[in-house]
Design an enzyme around this catalytic site. Sequence first.
Site, PDB file in Angstrom:
ATOM      1  N   GLU A   1       0.821  -1.204   0.000  1.00 55.25           N
ATOM      2  CA  GLU A   1       0.000   0.000   0.000  1.00 55.25           C
ATOM      3  C   GLU A   1       0.864   1.266   0.000  1.00 55.25           C
ATOM      4  O   GLU A   1       1.827   1.383   0.766  1.00 55.25           O
ATOM      5  CB  GLU A   1      -0.890  -0.016   1.239  1.00 55.25           C
ATOM      6  CG  GLU A   1      -1.857   1.137   1.358  1.00 55.25           C
ATOM      7  CD  GLU A   1      -2.787   0.989   2.561  1.00 55.25           C
ATOM      8  OE1 GLU A   1      -3.685   1.825   2.704  1.00 55.25           O
ATOM      9  OE2 GLU A   1      -2.610   0.034   3.349  1.00 55.25           O
TER      10      GLU A   1
ATOM     11  N   LYS B   1      -9.147   3.338  -2.587  1.00 56.30           N
ATOM     12  CA  LYS B   1      -9.494   2.589  -1.385  1.00 56.30           C
ATOM     13  C   LYS B   1     -10.885   3.017  -0.911  1.00 56.30           C
ATOM     14  O   LYS B   1     -11.179   4.205  -0.790  1.00 56.30           O
ATOM     15  CB  LYS B   1      -8.450   2.855  -0.306  1.00 56.30           C
ATOM     16  CG  LYS B   1      -8.558   1.982   0.944  1.00 56.30           C
ATOM     17  CD  LYS B   1      -7.360   2.245   1.853  1.00 56.30           C
ATOM     18  CE  LYS B   1      -7.376   1.372   3.089  1.00 56.30           C
ATOM     19  NZ  LYS B   1      -6.179   1.631   3.946  1.00 56.30           N
TER      20      LYS B   1
ATOM     21  N   CYS C   1      -5.949  -3.127   1.428  1.00 50.88           N
ATOM     22  CA  CYS C   1      -5.836  -3.355   2.869  1.00 50.88           C
ATOM     23  C   CYS C   1      -7.199  -3.482   3.554  1.00 50.88           C
ATOM     24  O   CYS C   1      -7.825  -4.528   3.504  1.00 50.88           O
ATOM     25  CB  CYS C   1      -4.992  -2.249   3.504  1.00 50.88           C
ATOM     26  SG  CYS C   1      -4.280  -2.694   5.111  1.00 50.88           S
TER      27      CYS C   1
END
Length: 251
Positions: free
Chosen positions: A42, A110, A146
Amino acid sequence: MLSIACAQLNPRVGDIPGNAAIVRKARADAAALGADLVVFSELVLVGYPLEDLVLRPALVEAAARVLRELERESAPGVPGIVVGLPWAQDGLLYNAVALVADGHTQIRFKHELPNYGVFDEKRVFAAGPLPDPVTFRNVQIGLPVCEDVWSPPCATHLAQKGAELLLVPNGSPFEVDKFHQRLDLARQRVHECGLPIAYVNQVGGQDELVFDGGSFVMNRDGSLAHLLPFWRDALVLSRWTQAAGRYHCEG
């Protein structure tokens, strides 16, 4: 056959030239192994966690310039890369992931922003929409980032939109028993969406946090095809085959 390299590295917060250098070296090393695609952790181009540094426009612009350079360097025969960076668009700032391959870039944002414990992402990033898959050489790939795989919506949405496998960049800090929690959550997502997962974490220390690595590839039956080492850099090639319309990592 699709060959995907997991690049478990130690990016440094704010060191964009240095981080770009380790991405390029890993891409070259992966090419020597025969990789089609290399997946990084990330926000690898800027380091993680960025905290307030991400609010500096110069840093965001510098990361975007490096992404454009990586796009110019990409070409048929060169491994594609999956890299993370902050991305400014329409007046908002996102925690983004980009697939760069064959002279083109596809960007996703994200969706689930952690805001508990050591995480403070809602203060600096906007949440992206549920991400659709990207296309890499005729393969539909999901790129949840994530926290996106810590609950069902992203993986389920990607499967419904035609994703064939999930590549997950992570900045997951070390905690006692955290690795087993990661495995349990990955198995939940695999069983819910029916897709294999390559989970790529970073290593090293940033301020008060340490990152333990332990990246892995999990097939859709919940078995581990690869487990990368803890606490050190690693580059591991995984080989994927397709049968009955489903991808499986052969090791």
